[in-house]
Design an enzyme around this catalytic site. Structure first.
Site, PDB file in Angstrom:
ATOM      1  N   ASN A 197       3.627   5.511   7.347  1.00 21.56           N
ATOM      2  CA  ASN A 197       3.156   6.401   6.283  1.00 21.56           C
ATOM      3  C   ASN A 197       1.909   7.186   6.684  1.00 21.56           C
ATOM      4  O   ASN A 197       1.646   8.247   6.136  1.00 21.56           O
ATOM      5  CB  ASN A 197       2.852   5.568   5.035  1.00 21.56           C
ATOM      6  CG  ASN A 197       2.168   6.367   3.946  1.00 21.56           C
ATOM      7  OD1 ASN A 197       2.766   7.276   3.374  1.00 21.56           O
ATOM      8  ND2 ASN A 197       0.902   6.050   3.653  1.00 21.56           N
ATOM      9  N   GLN A 215       2.332   9.898  -3.423  1.00 20.55           N
ATOM     10  CA  GLN A 215       3.081  10.233  -2.203  1.00 20.55           C
ATOM     11  C   GLN A 215       2.473  11.392  -1.406  1.00 20.55           C
ATOM     12  O   GLN A 215       2.950  11.703  -0.315  1.00 20.55           O
ATOM     13  CB  GLN A 215       4.552  10.505  -2.566  1.00 20.55           C
ATOM     14  CG  GLN A 215       5.180   9.218  -3.136  1.00 20.55           C
ATOM     15  CD  GLN A 215       6.643   9.326  -3.476  1.00 20.55           C
ATOM     16  OE1 GLN A 215       7.139  10.408  -3.777  1.00 20.55           O
ATOM     17  NE2 GLN A 215       7.336   8.197  -3.440  1.00 20.55           N
ATOM     18  N   ASP A 238      -2.614  10.783   5.760  1.00 26.99           N
ATOM     19  CA  ASP A 238      -1.262  10.646   5.209  1.00 26.99           C
ATOM     20  C   ASP A 238      -0.275  11.603   5.864  1.00 26.99           C
ATOM     21  O   ASP A 238      -0.361  12.820   5.710  1.00 26.99           O
ATOM     22  CB  ASP A 238      -1.328  10.917   3.700  1.00 26.99           C
ATOM     23  CG  ASP A 238      -0.095  10.413   2.986  1.00 26.99           C
ATOM     24  OD1 ASP A 238       0.232   9.224   3.140  1.00 26.99           O
ATOM     25  OD2 ASP A 238       0.550  11.221   2.280  1.00 26.99           O
ATOM     26  N   ASP A 247       6.073  -0.374   6.114  1.00 23.52           N
ATOM     27  CA  ASP A 247       4.807  -0.520   5.405  1.00 23.52           C
ATOM     28  C   ASP A 247       4.581   0.663   4.457  1.00 23.52           C
ATOM     29  O   ASP A 247       4.906   1.800   4.797  1.00 23.52           O
ATOM     30  CB  ASP A 247       3.672  -0.569   6.441  1.00 23.52           C
ATOM     31  CG  ASP A 247       2.302  -0.725   5.810  1.00 23.52           C
ATOM     32  OD1 ASP A 247       2.058  -1.777   5.196  1.00 23.52           O
ATOM     33  OD2 ASP A 247       1.485   0.210   5.914  1.00 23.52           O
ATOM     34  N   HIS A 279       4.605   5.011  -0.751  1.00 24.09           N
ATOM     35  CA  HIS A 279       3.848   6.239  -0.523  1.00 24.09           C
ATOM     36  C   HIS A 279       4.656   7.299   0.224  1.00 24.09           C
ATOM     37  O   HIS A 279       4.115   8.341   0.600  1.00 24.09           O
ATOM     38  CB  HIS A 279       2.531   5.889   0.183  1.00 24.09           C
ATOM     39  CG  HIS A 279       1.761   4.874  -0.620  1.00 24.09           C
ATOM     40  ND1 HIS A 279       0.959   5.230  -1.680  1.00 24.09           N
ATOM     41  CD2 HIS A 279       1.763   3.520  -0.587  1.00 24.09           C
ATOM     42  CE1 HIS A 279       0.467   4.133  -2.244  1.00 24.09           C
ATOM     43  NE2 HIS A 279       0.941   3.079  -1.599  1.00 24.09           N
ATOM     44  N   GLU A 289       8.365  -2.053   1.752  1.00 19.24           N
ATOM     45  CA  GLU A 289       7.275  -2.587   0.944  1.00 19.24           C
ATOM     46  C   GLU A 289       6.988  -1.634  -0.209  1.00 19.24           C
ATOM     47  O   GLU A 289       6.376  -0.580  -0.017  1.00 19.24           O
ATOM     48  CB  GLU A 289       6.008  -2.765   1.799  1.00 19.24           C
ATOM     49  CG  GLU A 289       4.927  -3.530   1.056  1.00 19.24           C
ATOM     50  CD  GLU A 289       3.560  -2.877   1.056  1.00 19.24           C
ATOM     51  OE1 GLU A 289       2.610  -3.501   0.555  1.00 19.24           O
ATOM     52  OE2 GLU A 289       3.434  -1.730   1.533  1.00 19.24           O
TER      53      GLU A 289
HETATM   54  C1  AAO Z   1      -9.249  -0.667   5.104  1.00 16.53           C
HETATM   55  C2  AAO Z   1     -10.422  -0.836   4.155  1.00 16.53           C
HETATM   56  C3  AAO Z   1     -10.568   0.399   3.272  1.00 16.53           C
HETATM   57  C4  AAO Z   1     -10.695   1.659   4.124  1.00 16.53           C
HETATM   58  C5  AAO Z   1      -9.493   1.737   5.046  1.00 16.53           C
HETATM   59  C6  AAO Z   1      -9.538   2.929   5.978  1.00 16.53           C
HETATM   60  O1  AAO Z   1     -10.207  -1.989   3.355  1.00 16.53           O
HETATM   61  O2  AAO Z   1     -11.713   0.243   2.473  1.00 16.53           O
HETATM   62  O3  AAO Z   1     -10.727   2.798   3.297  1.00 16.53           O
HETATM   63  O4  AAO Z   1      -9.418   0.542   5.835  1.00 16.53           O
HETATM   64  O5  AAO Z   1     -10.604   2.807   6.863  1.00 16.53           O
HETATM   65  C7  AAO Z   1      -4.475  -2.923   4.804  1.00 16.53           C
HETATM   66  C8  AAO Z   1      -5.638  -3.494   4.014  1.00 16.53           C
HETATM   67  C9  AAO Z   1      -6.641  -2.431   3.615  1.00 16.53           C
HETATM   68  C10 AAO Z   1      -7.062  -1.608   4.812  1.00 16.53           C
HETATM   69  C11 AAO Z   1      -5.796  -0.970   5.360  1.00 16.53           C
HETATM   70  C12 AAO Z   1      -6.044  -0.069   6.567  1.00 16.53           C
HETATM   71  O6  AAO Z   1      -5.125  -4.140   2.862  1.00 16.53           O
HETATM   72  O7  AAO Z   1      -7.782  -3.080   3.084  1.00 16.53           O
HETATM   73  O8  AAO Z   1      -7.992  -0.617   4.393  1.00 16.53           O
HETATM   74  O9  AAO Z   1      -4.912  -2.023   5.810  1.00 16.53           O
HETATM   75  O10 AAO Z   1      -6.665  -0.777   7.576  1.00 16.53           O
HETATM   76  C13 AAO Z   1      -1.173  -0.433  -2.237  1.00 16.53           C
HETATM   77  C14 AAO Z   1       0.011   0.097  -1.433  1.00 16.53           C
HETATM   78  C15 AAO Z   1       0.589  -0.942  -0.488  1.00 16.53           C
HETATM   79  C16 AAO Z   1      -0.500  -1.565   0.380  1.00 16.53           C
HETATM   80  C17 AAO Z   1      -1.570  -2.148  -0.544  1.00 16.53           C
HETATM   81  C18 AAO Z   1      -2.722  -2.748   0.244  1.00 16.53           C
HETATM   82  O11 AAO Z   1       1.009   0.561  -2.345  1.00 16.53           O
HETATM   83  O12 AAO Z   1       1.534  -0.283   0.339  1.00 16.53           O
HETATM   84  O13 AAO Z   1      -2.103  -1.092  -1.375  1.00 16.53           O
HETATM   85  N1  AAO Z   1       0.053  -2.573   1.305  1.00 16.53           N
HETATM   86  C19 AAO Z   1       0.324  -2.235   2.731  1.00 16.53           C
HETATM   87  C20 AAO Z   1      -0.057  -3.383   3.666  1.00 16.53           C
HETATM   88  C21 AAO Z   1      -1.560  -3.559   3.663  1.00 16.53           C
HETATM   89  C22 AAO Z   1      -2.189  -2.334   4.320  1.00 16.53           C
HETATM   90  C23 AAO Z   1      -1.515  -1.081   3.963  1.00 16.53           C
HETATM   91  C24 AAO Z   1      -0.344  -1.028   3.213  1.00 16.53           C
HETATM   92  C25 AAO Z   1      -1.983   0.150   4.625  1.00 16.53           C
HETATM   93  O14 AAO Z   1       0.652  -4.534   3.317  1.00 16.53           O
HETATM   94  O15 AAO Z   1      -1.967  -4.737   4.299  1.00 16.53           O
HETATM   95  O16 AAO Z   1      -3.585  -2.249   3.932  1.00 16.53           O
HETATM   96  O17 AAO Z   1      -1.258   0.226   5.851  1.00 16.53           O
HETATM   97  C26 AAO Z   1      -1.185  -1.943  -7.294  1.00 16.53           C
HETATM   98  C27 AAO Z   1      -0.115  -0.961  -6.858  1.00 16.53           C
HETATM   99  C28 AAO Z   1       0.205  -1.163  -5.392  1.00 16.53           C
HETATM  100  C29 AAO Z   1      -1.061  -1.078  -4.562  1.00 16.53           C
HETATM  101  C30 AAO Z   1      -2.092  -2.112  -5.080  1.00 16.53           C
HETATM  102  C31 AAO Z   1      -3.394  -2.081  -4.300  1.00 16.53           C
HETATM  103  O18 AAO Z   1      -0.653  -3.285  -7.180  1.00 16.53           O
HETATM  104  O19 AAO Z   1       1.049  -1.172  -7.637  1.00 16.53           O
HETATM  105  O20 AAO Z   1       1.105  -0.160  -4.947  1.00 16.53           O
HETATM  106  O21 AAO Z   1      -0.722  -1.392  -3.202  1.00 16.53           O
HETATM  107  O22 AAO Z   1      -2.339  -1.845  -6.464  1.00 16.53           O
HETATM  108  O23 AAO Z   1      -4.011  -0.876  -4.508  1.00 16.53           O
HETATM  109  C32 AAO Z   1      -0.930  -6.608  -9.736  1.00 16.53           C
HETATM  110  C33 AAO Z   1      -0.115  -5.396 -10.181  1.00 16.53           C
HETATM  111  C34 AAO Z   1       0.196  -4.461  -9.041  1.00 16.53           C
HETATM  112  C35 AAO Z   1      -1.033  -4.176  -8.243  1.00 16.53           C
HETATM  113  C36 AAO Z   1      -1.527  -5.511  -7.685  1.00 16.53           C
HETATM  114  C37 AAO Z   1      -2.702  -5.418  -6.700  1.00 16.53           C
HETATM  115  O24 AAO Z   1      -0.120  -7.657  -9.308  1.00 16.53           O
HETATM  116  O25 AAO Z   1       1.111  -5.814 -10.737  1.00 16.53           O
HETATM  117  O26 AAO Z   1       0.708  -3.247  -9.567  1.00 16.53           O
HETATM  118  O27 AAO Z   1      -1.924  -6.340  -8.765  1.00 16.53           O
HETATM  119  O28 AAO Z   1      -3.851  -4.966  -7.340  1.00 16.53           O
END
Ligand code: AAO
Length: 452
Positions: free
Chosen positions: A96, A147, A156, A186, A190, A212
């Protein structure tokens, strides 16, 4: 639906989160193959930014297969070793976006980059600039924003562009040429499902796809939109299972899955926890829950809904803490039970993989519950599980299994190998019944693959 669950009779996936390639290879040989795991999921293999946190893996800088987890040669040898052990390989594919660093830098393998420029791979015209504050996603209620804006500052990619699609497909095809069998896509939420379909159409051969897409209540983008491309992770599963174990009744599990509004079983990929939920979703069960975590995994492996993944974690104190690594950032070899939790090796969980394999295709019958925390069911003609999560032992009961008469290894308390059982033996009588005591917060499981 067009999608297929992981092919083959061994469908259980072990997610060896942040393991290096050398350690994955030896685990395939020593444990995953022998215990009946069909697949291993590995962390992103491409070149990434240099920092100590685990999430550097999710910030690609180029598609060279060089990372803190190992070299291209080590990766290739890992795939070959796992295949020789009967284990297929799923790669976590970050497609993505690229990195999220505002200052230019040098990646793990020496590629220089800046936020919107990856020489030889992508330039500024290959990224979305959505025009919202910080180009950032802030409202998951807005499909366009989710997206076309940036997820936590990650540059993005324009996955609607032909060039970007071809470049991504070239990366995935490179992995396929090394023998990889499937991809975890992953951040699929998005990318429009049609963009993923277009990338998939460019693959040189078929591969298992799991996307995911975190279900979010009321969000316009839903997991169901993606089922035409392959499997989709069902995040409600682990959340609901944790709530049942923590504050509700196991008796409610009798129709767990589709009956709870979860995705159709045939396209659903499930887990008790994953690397995100164990950090960011309060309330899910994790390795910290020890015995209850093992019981939740035992239930998942015994219950015929979705394709199960067993999580395997390193021990962490704070959310961002990276895996055990040397001073240059190279991931250290895994040492189970010291810095690494190795949940997939816990005897209850590892033995229940054999239960899953032995009961594949058999339906649920003979459901029993006491209205509260004691449940039992059979997998027709193949296996039987009873879980007692009451605070007291259940004594003086008999259980109707419908299984052939015989002596079975209780695989919750013992391991079956070479015709012997290291734990208690359960005797099923000529009418399909057995009598046993089930201790508090414990279980008994028997199956035809572990019959003495
Ligand atoms: C890091 C730093 C950031 C910095 C960035 C860039 O933490 O501060 O800005 O670097 O320098 C992982 C880490 C991130 C890291 C990133 C890049 O987790 O901390 O950022 O690598 O190094 C959304 C996405 C989902 C994503 C998830 C983390 O939709 O795709 O956020 N997961 C994947 C991987 C993950 C990875 C990435 C993607 C990026 O598995 O490990 O990030 O490659 C709601 C939404 C979700 C959303 C979450 C979090 O979820 O529905 O879509 O996920 O919020 O924002 C309840 C609710 C549910 C909610 C959930 C969590 O259960 O039902 O709706 O709580 O709050």
């Amino acid at each position: 639906p067009a999608a297929a669950a992981p092919a083959g009779t061994k469908k259980v996936i072990a997610n060896l989160f942040e393991w290096n390639w050398t350690s994955v290879a030896s685990e395939c040989q020593s444990t995953l193959g022998p215990k009946g795991y069909g697949w291993v999921q590995v962390s992103p293999p491409q070149e990434h930014v240099r920092r100590s946190e685990w999430w550097v893996s999710y910030q690609p800088v180029s598609y060279r297969i060089e990372s803190r987890k190992g070299t291209r040669a080590q990766f290739t040898s890992m795939v070959d070793t796992c295949h020789a052990a009967g284990v297929k390989v799923i790669v976590d594919a970050v497609v993505n976006h690229m990195s999220g660093q505002d200052t230019p830098g040098t990646g793990w393998a020496g590629s220089s980059f800046s936020h919107y420029d990856y020489p030889g791979t992508y330039q500024s015209q290959d990224f979305h600039y959505c025009g919202r504050p910080g180009n950032e996603i802030s409202n998951y209620g807005d499909r366009w924003e989710v997206q076309n804006c940036e997820l936590v500052n990650l540059a993005d990619l324009k996955t609607e562009s032909e060039y970007v699609r071809s470049r991504l497909a070239a990366y995935l095809n490179d992995l396929l040429s090394l023998g990889v069998d499937g991809f975890r896509m992953d951040a699929s939420k998005h990318m429009p499902a049609a963009d993923i379909a277009a990338i998939k159409a460019k693959l040189s051969r078929s591969a298992y796809i799991v996307q995911e897409v975190i279900y979010g209540a009321g969000e316009p983008i839903t997991p169901n939109e993606y089922t035409g491309n392959g499997d989709v992770h069902e995040f409600r599963y682990g959340k609901d299972l944790a709530r049942v174990f923590r504050s509700e009744r196991l008796a409610y599990l009798r129709n767990f899955g589709e009956g709870w509004g979860h995705l159709p079983s045939s396209v659903s990929a499930v887990f008790v926890d994953n690397h995100d939920t164990q950090r960011d979703f309060g309330g899910v069960l994790t390795y910290n829950d020890r015995g209850i975590y093992a019981l939740a995994n035992a239930f998942m492996l015994a219950w015929p809904y979705g394709s199960p993944t067993v999580m395997s974690s390193y021990t962490f104190g704070n959310r961002d803490q990276g895996p055990p690594q040397d001073s240059s950032g190279r991931t250290l070899n895994t040492t189970c039970y010291s810095g690494w939790e190795c949940e997939h090796r816990w005897p209850v969980i590892a033995n229940m993989v054999g239960f899953r394999n032995a009961t594949e295709g058999a339906g649920v019958a003979n459901w029993y519950d006491n209205g509260y925390q004691h449940i039992a069911f059979s997998r027709t003609g193949k296996g039987y599980l009873t879980v007692n999560d009451e605070d007291f032992a259940i004594t003086g009961r008999s259980y109707y299994t419908g299984l052939p008469a015989g002596r079975y290894c209780d695989v919750i308390h013992g391991t079956y190998s070479n015709g012997t059982c290291s734990g208690p033996v359960i005797t099923v009588d000529a009418n399909g019944w057995f009598a046993a005591t089930v201790p508090a917060h414990d279980a008994i499981a028997i199956h035809v693959g572990a019959r003495l």
